[in-house]
Structures are given as structure tokens and as C-alpha cells.
Motif scaffolding. Structure first.
Motif, mmCIF file in Angstrom:
data_model
loop_
_atom_site.group_PDB
_atom_site.id
_atom_site.type_symbol
_atom_site.label_atom_id
_atom_site.label_comp_id
_atom_site.label_asym_id
_atom_site.label_seq_id
_atom_site.Cartn_x
_atom_site.Cartn_y
_atom_site.Cartn_z
ATOM 1 N N LYS A 18 0.838 -1.211 0.000
ATOM 2 C CA LYS A 18 0.000 0.000 0.000
ATOM 3 C C LYS A 18 0.869 1.255 0.000
ATOM 4 O O LYS A 18 0.584 2.229 -0.713
ATOM 5 C CB LYS A 18 -0.917 -0.002 1.223
ATOM 6 C CG LYS A 18 -1.966 -1.091 1.241
ATOM 7 C CD LYS A 18 -2.759 -1.019 2.537
ATOM 8 C CE LYS A 18 -3.608 -2.254 2.742
ATOM 9 N NZ LYS A 18 -4.320 -2.227 4.044
ATOM 10 N N ARG A 22 0.960 4.238 -2.789
ATOM 11 C CA ARG A 22 0.705 5.627 -2.391
ATOM 12 C C ARG A 22 1.899 6.524 -2.748
ATOM 13 O O ARG A 22 1.729 7.652 -3.213
ATOM 14 C CB ARG A 22 0.409 5.686 -0.896
ATOM 15 C CG ARG A 22 -0.090 7.044 -0.418
ATOM 16 C CD ARG A 22 -0.503 7.009 1.036
ATOM 17 N NE ARG A 22 -1.774 6.303 1.231
ATOM 18 C CZ ARG A 22 -1.891 5.104 1.811
ATOM 19 N NH1 ARG A 22 -0.823 4.473 2.261
ATOM 20 N NH2 ARG A 22 -3.074 4.549 1.946
ATOM 21 N N GLY A 25 1.818 7.114 -6.511
ATOM 22 C CA GLY A 25 0.728 7.990 -6.899
ATOM 23 C C GLY A 25 0.990 9.444 -6.557
ATOM 24 O O GLY A 25 0.792 10.339 -7.375
ATOM 25 N N TRP A 92 5.709 10.134 1.680
ATOM 26 C CA TRP A 92 4.791 10.943 0.860
ATOM 27 C C TRP A 92 5.511 12.124 0.205
ATOM 28 O O TRP A 92 4.919 12.847 -0.587
ATOM 29 C CB TRP A 92 3.614 11.422 1.699
ATOM 30 C CG TRP A 92 3.087 10.401 2.663
ATOM 31 C CD1 TRP A 92 2.623 10.642 3.924
ATOM 32 C CD2 TRP A 92 2.966 8.975 2.473
ATOM 33 N NE1 TRP A 92 2.227 9.471 4.527
ATOM 34 C CE2 TRP A 92 2.430 8.429 3.674
ATOM 35 C CE3 TRP A 92 3.265 8.106 1.423
ATOM 36 C CZ2 TRP A 92 2.184 7.068 3.839
ATOM 37 C CZ3 TRP A 92 3.036 6.738 1.584
ATOM 38 C CH2 TRP A 92 2.499 6.237 2.770
ATOM 39 N N MET A 258 -3.366 9.678 -9.942
ATOM 40 C CA MET A 258 -4.082 9.646 -8.674
ATOM 41 C C MET A 258 -5.271 8.687 -8.758
ATOM 42 O O MET A 258 -5.597 7.996 -7.799
ATOM 43 C CB MET A 258 -4.546 11.053 -8.295
ATOM 44 C CG MET A 258 -3.413 12.017 -7.974
ATOM 45 S SD MET A 258 -2.506 11.532 -6.480
ATOM 46 C CE MET A 258 -3.722 11.941 -5.219
ATOM 47 N N GLU A 259 -5.925 8.663 -9.925
ATOM 48 C CA GLU A 259 -7.056 7.758 -10.113
ATOM 49 C C GLU A 259 -6.623 6.303 -10.004
ATOM 50 O O GLU A 259 -7.273 5.494 -9.347
ATOM 51 C CB GLU A 259 -7.701 8.008 -11.478
ATOM 52 C CG GLU A 259 -8.920 7.138 -11.745
ATOM 53 C CD GLU A 259 -9.519 7.400 -13.118
ATOM 54 O OE1 GLU A 259 -10.460 6.674 -13.487
ATOM 55 O OE2 GLU A 259 -9.053 8.329 -13.817
ATOM 56 N N MET A 261 -3.978 5.257 -8.450
ATOM 57 C CA MET A 261 -3.568 5.038 -7.065
ATOM 58 C C MET A 261 -4.772 4.697 -6.195
ATOM 59 O O MET A 261 -4.733 3.751 -5.396
ATOM 60 C CB MET A 261 -2.855 6.274 -6.517
ATOM 61 C CG MET A 261 -2.405 6.131 -5.063
ATOM 62 S SD MET A 261 -1.809 7.680 -4.323
ATOM 63 C CE MET A 261 -3.382 8.510 -4.025
ATOM 64 N N ASP A 262 -5.844 5.467 -6.339
ATOM 65 C CA ASP A 262 -7.042 5.212 -5.537
ATOM 66 C C ASP A 262 -7.614 3.829 -5.821
ATOM 67 O O ASP A 262 -8.032 3.115 -4.902
ATOM 68 C CB ASP A 262 -8.096 6.284 -5.821
ATOM 69 C CG ASP A 262 -7.707 7.647 -5.263
ATOM 70 O OD1 ASP A 262 -6.851 7.687 -4.360
ATOM 71 O OD2 ASP A 262 -8.253 8.659 -5.746
ATOM 72 N N ARG A 263 -7.624 3.452 -7.094
ATOM 73 C CA ARG A 263 -8.140 2.139 -7.456
ATOM 74 C C ARG A 263 -7.278 1.023 -6.846
ATOM 75 O O ARG A 263 -7.785 0.042 -6.304
ATOM 76 C CB ARG A 263 -8.164 1.999 -8.980
ATOM 77 C CG ARG A 263 -8.562 0.606 -9.448
ATOM 78 C CD ARG A 263 -8.261 0.416 -10.922
ATOM 79 N NE ARG A 263 -8.325 -0.988 -11.298
ATOM 80 C CZ ARG A 263 -7.852 -1.466 -12.435
ATOM 81 N NH1 ARG A 263 -7.277 -0.664 -13.300
ATOM 82 N NH2 ARG A 263 -7.946 -2.756 -12.698
ATOM 83 N N LEU A 265 -5.237 1.211 -4.220
ATOM 84 C CA LEU A 265 -5.356 1.181 -2.768
ATOM 85 C C LEU A 265 -6.672 0.547 -2.326
ATOM 86 O O LEU A 265 -6.712 -0.196 -1.333
ATOM 87 C CB LEU A 265 -5.240 2.593 -2.197
ATOM 88 C CG LEU A 265 -3.854 3.229 -2.251
ATOM 89 C CD1 LEU A 265 -3.908 4.683 -1.795
ATOM 90 C CD2 LEU A 265 -2.873 2.442 -1.379
ATOM 91 N N GLU A 266 -7.726 0.819 -3.065
ATOM 92 C CA GLU A 266 -9.019 0.218 -2.741
ATOM 93 C C GLU A 266 -8.956 -1.297 -2.863
ATOM 94 O O GLU A 266 -9.480 -2.027 -2.025
ATOM 95 C CB GLU A 266 -10.099 0.774 -3.677
ATOM 96 C CG GLU A 266 -11.500 0.247 -3.372
ATOM 97 C CD GLU A 266 -12.551 0.849 -4.283
ATOM 98 O OE1 GLU A 266 -13.716 0.404 -4.204
ATOM 99 O OE2 GLU A 266 -12.221 1.752 -5.079
ATOM 100 N N GLU A 269 -6.762 -2.653 0.020
ATOM 101 C CA GLU A 269 -7.514 -2.598 1.274
ATOM 102 C C GLU A 269 -8.496 -3.757 1.357
ATOM 103 O O GLU A 269 -8.674 -4.373 2.403
ATOM 104 C CB GLU A 269 -8.277 -1.269 1.383
ATOM 105 C CG GLU A 269 -7.415 -0.070 1.727
ATOM 106 C CD GLU A 269 -6.946 -0.080 3.167
ATOM 107 O OE1 GLU A 269 -7.398 -0.950 3.941
ATOM 108 O OE2 GLU A 269 -6.114 0.777 3.522
#
Length: 274
Positions: A18, A22, A25, A92, A258-259, A261-263, A265-266, A269
Motif C-alpha cells: 500500500k 501511495r 501515486g 509521501w 491519482m485515479e 492510485m485510488d483504485r 489502494l481500494e 484494502e
């Protein structure tokens, strides 16, 4: 290795993945395929195999780690942060101006980084120099040289490998990462690098780089003082952690948005919670 401990290491590796996603991203960087693939191996080394103390990163009798793959840098940074060498907040700021975590590690500035990053076969020269110096100082510390299997085919690597064998440097272990794309183990022609190493006096081992019990067994044997250097060929499977990394690996070789990355990470998770 007990199942409880395996579960703990698997959870740590999942969190490392993860962090890698992050980092990539937020930095708009890539690729992330290789960092995801090698995360299990690095977690095993830094939590189970290597003698180290995050609170004393310059401790003289610590084990040393030499990274020989530029694409693997994010994985090393994420592992060092989780191991306590610096705050995760530093991740980060990866690749930002003034950050201590740049594309190429600075061993003079970044806690936990033992050597400059070099490739094309010369990484073994740095590792063997460290191993020889440690032995000369009477220390039993070990040196782990981490690279891709293809690097073991170069003439510079083989020349240094012969010197390691002649000097009997049994405190050095090369970890050659092999991508298992078709379930066939390491590369289609593993003998190209293994046979010359074995012929010049190295001990050769095979490990599943995504199986902590396998790594424990192999490194316990490779770590024995035999008067010979050791090479561990660690097989890793495509798609470790992310479905799209295995089904369409090209997506992990481009700059991560970023899109994306969010996908990612989801999905990670969901794997952790599931």
C-alpha cells in the motif's frame, strides 16, 4: 515458521505494498511492478534474516544490504519506513525537491541505506568490498546483494563472483530475483548464470520469494558458514497484491495517476480486510 508469524509477515508486506502504491501515486512516478513483486522478500530479510537495529543505523556489526535494481527503490524505502528507520511521513515526499528519499538512494543521507545504487553487474563489487572489509575487521556481519537474475549474466558480475569464491567470502549472499510469468520458476535458461557460479565455487539455492516458510528454510541453509559465497534464486509471481499487475502488467510500468492510485489502494484494502 509458525502460521501465526507467517500471518504477521503477510500483513506487514500488504501494508508495504500500500505504501509503495501511495508513494508512486503522490510522486506521479512509476513503474511499480517490480517493487510490488519484491516486497515479500524484503520484508522477510528486514524482519527475520538481517541483524539490524533501526535506532542505531550505523551500528558496526549490523548486516549490510546492497540494492542493485533502480526500480526496486520504492520497495526499499517503504520497508525501511515500516522498520522504523524514519517516519512514514517521509514516504509521501518521495522524489520531491529537498526530500531525503530520491529516485536514487543517498547512503550518506538516508538512514538504513548502506551503499550507493549501481547496476550492470557492478553491484557485486560493492557488496564484496563490504564483505571483505567486515571479515578483515573480525566481524561476522553478512552482506546481502539484491538484484535481478539477468544481472548475473554480465562479465563484470562473473569476474567479481570468481574473486568472491577465491577469497572464500561466505559472509556474502546474492539474491537473484526471477519473475515467474508462466509458473515455470526462474527464467527459461537459469543454467546460464547458475552453472558458471556453481563451477567457480558458489553454493546455489532456490526459494519461493512469495512464501515466507520457503525463504526461512532456504536462508537458514544459505547462511551457514561453508567457506563459500551463496546465491539464492528467488522466484516471484506477477500480480503480487494487485490484479491488474498480473493481468495487464503494462499498466504498472507507466506513470501512476491519482485515479490509478485510488483504485489500487481500494483493491489492496479489500485484500487486507478480506
Amino acid at each position: 515458521m509458525e502460521r501465526t508469524r507467517i500471518n504477521e509477515l503477510e500483513k506487514i508486506a500488504a501494508e508495504v505494498r500500500k505504501d509503495i502504491v501511495r508513494m508512486a501515486g503522490l510522486a506521479r512516478s512509476g513503474p511499480i511492478e517490480l517493487p510490488l513483486l519484491i516486497s515479500d522478500i524484503l520484508v522477510y530479510l528486514y524482519w527475520e534474516e538481517m541483524l539490524l537495529l533501526a535506532g542505531s543505523p550505523a551500528r558496526g556489526d549490523r548486516d549490510r544490504f546492497v540494492l542493485g535494481m533502480e526500480d526496486g527503490v520504492p520497495a526499499l524505502y517503504a520497508v525501511l519506513a515500516r522498520r522504523g528507520y524514519y517516519e512514514r511521513e517521509q514516504l509521501w515526499h518521495y522524489m520531491r525537491l529537498g526530500s531525503m528519499l530520491q529516485a536514487l538512494p543517498d547512503f550518506r543521507r538516508t538512514p538504513g541505506v548502506d551503499a550507493p545504487l549501481v547496476t550492470s553487474g557492478t553491484e557485486l563489487s560493492i557488496a564484496s568490498g563490504l564483505a571483505y572489509s567486515l571479515r578483515k575487521e573480525g566481524l561476522r556481519s553478512r552482506v546481502f546483494c539484491f538484484l535481478e537474475e539477468k544481472e548475473c549474466l554480465g562479465p563484470d558480475f562473473m569476474l567479481e563472483a570468481e574473486m568472491c569464491a577465491k577469497c572464500g567470502l561466505d559472509n556474502i549472499t546474492v539474491i537473484a530475483v526471477c519473475k515467474d510469468k508462466r509458473g515455470s520458476g526462474c527464467s527459461g535458461s537459469p543454467r546460464e548464470s547458475r552453472d558458471p557460479l556453481k563451477k567457480c565455487g558458489w553454493d546455489i539455492f532456490d526459494a519461493d520469494g512469495n512464501d515466507f516458510a520457503s525463504m526461512e528454510k532456504v536462508f537458514a541453509e544459505a547462511g551457514c558458514e561453508r567457506g563459500k559465497p551463496a546465491a539464492v534464486y528467488a522466484k516471484v509471481s506477477n500480480g503480487r497484491g494487485l490484479s491488474f499487475a498480473g493481468e495487464d502488467a503494462a499498466k504498472t510500468k507507466i506513470i501512476m495517476s491519482m485515479e490509478a492510485m485510488d483504485r489500487a489502494l481500494e483493491e489492496l484494502e479489500g485484500k487486507t480486510n478480506g
